[in-house]
Design an enzyme around this catalytic site. Structure first.
Site, PDB file in Angstrom:
ATOM      1  N   ARG A  70      21.326  -3.355   4.896  1.00 49.27           N
ATOM      2  CA  ARG A  70      20.189  -4.151   4.415  1.00 49.27           C
ATOM      3  C   ARG A  70      20.025  -5.411   5.273  1.00 49.27           C
ATOM      4  NH1 ARG A  70      20.850  -7.435   0.507  1.00 49.27           N
ATOM      5  NH2 ARG A  70      22.220  -6.123  -0.735  1.00 49.27           N
ATOM      6  N   TYR A 124      -7.269  -7.859   5.771  1.00 47.61           N
ATOM      7  CA  TYR A 124      -6.804  -6.565   5.287  1.00 47.61           C
ATOM      8  C   TYR A 124      -6.698  -6.612   3.742  1.00 47.61           C
ATOM      9  CZ  TYR A 124      -3.866  -2.550   4.462  1.00 47.61           C
ATOM     10  OH  TYR A 124      -3.371  -1.372   3.982  1.00 47.61           O
ATOM     11  N   ASP A 200      -2.396 -11.441  12.698  1.00 45.03           N
ATOM     12  CA  ASP A 200      -2.273 -10.021  12.389  1.00 45.03           C
ATOM     13  C   ASP A 200      -2.991  -9.300  13.528  1.00 45.03           C
ATOM     14  OD1 ASP A 200      -2.606  -7.389  11.571  1.00 45.03           O
ATOM     15  OD2 ASP A 200      -2.742  -7.903   9.454  1.00 45.03           O
ATOM     16  N   LYS A 225       0.049   1.790  12.154  1.00 49.69           N
ATOM     17  CA  LYS A 225      -1.208   2.099  12.847  1.00 49.69           C
ATOM     18  C   LYS A 225      -0.936   2.467  14.315  1.00 49.69           C
ATOM     19  CE  LYS A 225      -2.601   0.857   8.825  1.00 49.69           C
ATOM     20  NZ  LYS A 225      -3.090  -0.474   8.498  1.00 49.69           N
TER      21      LYS A 225
HETATM   22  C1  LIG Z   1      -2.682  -1.391   7.492  1.00 48.72           C
HETATM   23  C2  LIG Z   1      -2.763  -2.826   7.736  1.00 48.72           C
HETATM   24  C3  LIG Z   1      -1.867  -3.710   7.110  1.00 48.72           C
HETATM   25  C4  LIG Z   1      -0.813  -3.261   6.121  1.00 48.72           C
HETATM   26  O1  LIG Z   1       0.134  -2.431   6.720  1.00 48.72           O
HETATM   27  P1  LIG Z   1       0.976  -1.301   5.916  1.00 48.72           P
HETATM   28  O2  LIG Z   1       1.842  -0.730   6.981  1.00 48.72           O
HETATM   29  O3  LIG Z   1      -0.010  -0.322   5.355  1.00 48.72           O
HETATM   30  O4  LIG Z   1       1.731  -2.004   4.853  1.00 48.72           O
HETATM   31  C5  LIG Z   1      -1.989  -5.051   7.409  1.00 48.72           C
HETATM   32  N1  LIG Z   1      -2.946  -5.514   8.242  1.00 48.72           N
HETATM   33  C6  LIG Z   1      -3.812  -4.693   8.855  1.00 48.72           C
HETATM   34  C7  LIG Z   1      -4.847  -5.264   9.761  1.00 48.72           C
HETATM   35  C8  LIG Z   1      -3.760  -3.325   8.622  1.00 48.72           C
HETATM   36  O5  LIG Z   1      -4.654  -2.515   9.200  1.00 48.72           O
END
Ligand SMILES: *Cc1c(COP(=O)(O)O)cnc(C)c1O
Length: 408
Positions: A70, A124, A200, A225
Site C-alpha cells: 500500500r 471533468y 489536468d 485514457k
Molecule cells: C476520465 C477523466 C478523469 C477521471 O479519470 P478516471 O480514471 O476515470 O478516474 C479526470 N479528468 C479527465 C479530463 C478525464 O477525462
C-alpha cells in the site's frame, strides 16, 4: 542518465530506465511483483525502512527497503521512474488507481478546511461532483473561472483569500476551450501562499501539451485514457517539478490506500513506449476528419483546436499546444433529437463515454458525462443539447469520416 553516464532522449529513457534485469532472473521486461509484503534483510533494516517511510530519515537507495504494497511496490516504482521521461521538467511521479483517485488525493492534500482554490469550468464530471459535494461540505471553497478567460483567471488568483491551488483543465472537455497555464503560474508565483498550479492534462498529454514547461507545478492524468490507450484499465498519475510535493502525495496515498496495483502498473508500463505513436495518429486522424466536415449542412458548429478563430484562443493554443489532439465536438442541427439520431446511426464509432482509446467513441455530454452540472452551469460552459463529443481512435480516418457522413 544511462548506466554508463550518458543522457538519453525521453523515448529511449522511458524504455531503459526504472528496471534492471538483475531485479528478476534476467527478464528483459519487468515481471509483476504481486507480493503484498516484503521480507526485511534484518530487524535493523526494518526499523530504518519505517523511519524513512515516516519521513524521520531521508531516503536513499540503501535504506529504501520495501515494506508493504500500500506504501510502495516494485511495479509502482518502475512505472513512476519510467513515466517521468514522458513529461519534460518532471522530477517525480505518483501513480494512483484511477484519475479520480489522483485528483481527490491532490485536493485533500493541498486544500485544508477554510482554504480556497481556483478552477476552470467546465471540468471533468467526477471532479465537478467532488468539488460541489465533498469539498464544499469540508469547508473548502472553489472559485470557478470560465475556460479561456485569461483576465478573469488572473483576477481570481489575485483576489482569492488563502489560496492553495489553481486547478486547470485545458483544453476544456467537451468545448475544447484553451486556458492559459503560463498566466496562472505567473499570478500564483506572486501570491505569498505560493499556491500550486495543477493541470489536468488528460486530453492532450503527455505528448501534445507539456504543462510543466510553461510554468505549472503538477501535471495530472487519468491514465485510463490516452496513456493506457486501450480502454481496458483504470489508472491515474501525477507528475511534478518538486520531488517533495510528490513524496507528500505518496504519503497521503498510503493512508487513503489508492496506489495503483502491481498488475495495472505492469500494464500501463507496457503502454508507455507507444503513447506518442498513438496520440500523433489520433490527432492526425481527428484533424483530417474535422477539416473534411467543414461546411456540412447538418452541422452548425465544429469545436476543434485547429479551427480556432478567436485571437486570444489562438495565442494560448500556439503557446502551449503542439498538435490539436484526437478529440472534437460537433453541434448538430436539430437539437437533442439530431444529436441522438446521429449517435444511433454511427456504426464504426461506438456510443460510449471515455476517450483516448485506440477505438473511436462518441457521446452526448449534456445527458451523460456532464449531466451532474446544473442547467445554468451547462449553458454557461457552452455544453448545449445539440453537442456530440467524438474521441478519435487509430482506425483509418477515411472509414471514420464515411461513418460520420452516413450518420449525418
Ligand atoms: C476520465 C477523466 C478523469 C477521471 O479519470 P478516471 O480514471 O476515470 O478516474 C479526470 N479528468 C479527465 C479530463 C478525464 O477525462
Amino acid at each position: 542518465m544511462s548506466k554508463r553516464g550518458y543522457v538519453v532522449r525521453p523515448q529511449t529513457a522511458l524504455i531503459t530506465r526504472g528496471f534492471d534485469p538483475r531485479m528478476s532472473v534476467g527478464a528483459a521486461r519487468p515481471p509483476v511483483y504481486r507480493s503484498s509484503t516484503y521480507v526485511f534483510s534484518s530487524p535493523e533494516a526494518a526499523a530504518t525502512a519505517f523511519a524513512v517511510a515516516l519521513g524521520k530519515q531521508p531516503c536513499d537507495a540503501e535504506h529504501g527497503e520495501l515494506i508493504y504494497s500500500r506504501l510502495a511496490h516494485p511495479n509502482a516504482n518502475i512505472l513512476e521512474d519510467q513515466i517521468v521521461a514522458l513529461e519534460p521538467k518532471a522530477e517525480a511521479a505518483a501513480v494512483f488507481n484511477s484519475g479520480m483517485a489522483a485528483i481527490t488525493t491532490l485536493f485533500l492534500m493541498t486544500c485544508p478546511p477554510g482554504t480556497t482554490f481556483v478552477y476552470t469550468t467546465p471540468l471533468y464530471g467526477g471532479t465537478y461532483h467532488f468539488i460541489h459535494g465533498l469539498l464544499s461540505s469540508l469547508g473548502v471553497t472553489g472559485i470557478p473561472v470560465p475556460a479561456g478567460n485569461t483576465k478573469e483567471l488572473r483576477h481570481a488568483i489575485r483576489a482569492a483569500l488563502d489560496l492553495r491551488m489553481v486547478f486547470i483543465e485545458t483544453p476544456s472537455n467537451p468545448t475544447l476551450e484553451m486556458s492559459d497555464i503560463g498566466a496562472a503560474a505567473e499570478e500564483a508565483r506572486d501570491r505569498p501562499e505560493r499556491p500550486l498550479v495543477a493541470v489536468d492534462n488528460t486530453l492532450l498529454g503527455p505528448v501534445l501539451q507539456h504543462p510543466l514547461t510553461v510554468g505549472a507545478d503538477l501535471a495530472v492524468y487519468s491514465a485510463t485514457k490516452y496513456l493506457s490507450g486501450f480502454s481496458d484499465m483504470l489508472a491515474g498519475v501525477i507528475l511534478g517539478t518538486n520531488v517533495k510535493v510528490v513524496e507528500e502525495l505518496r504519503g497521503l496515498r498510503a493512508i487513503l490506500g489508492n496506489i495503483l496495483q502491481p498488475d495495472e502498473c505492469w500494464m500501463l508500463d507496457s503502454r508507455l513506449p507507444t503513447v506518442s505513436f498513438r496520440m500523433h495518429r489520433q490527432s492526425k486522424n481527428a484533424q483530417h476528419i474535422v477539416e473534411s466536415l467543414i461546411g456540412h449542412d447538418s452541422i452548425s458548429r465544429i469545436l476543434y483546436p485547429s479551427l480556432i478563430k478567436d485571437t486570444e484562443q489562438l495565442r494560448i493554443r500556439d503557446k502551449q499546444c503542439r498538435f490539436p489532439g484526437g478529440m472534437f465536438s460537433l453541434e448538430l442541427k436539430g437539437g437533442i433529437r439530431g444529436a441522438f439520431d446521429f449517435l444511433r446511426k454511427l456504426n464504426i464509432i461506438k456510443n460510449a463515454v471515455s476517450l483516448g482509446g485506440v477505438e473511436s467513441l462518441a457521446c452526448h455530454p449534456a445527458t451523460t458525462t456532464h449531466s451532474e452540472m446544473t442547467p445554468e452551469d451547462l449553458t454557461h460552459a457552452g455544453v448545449t443539447e445539440s453537442l456530440v463529443r467524438v474521441s478519435v481512435g487509430v482506425e483509418d480516418w477515411r472509414d471514420l469520416l464515411a461513418d460520420i457522413r452516413q450518420a449525418l
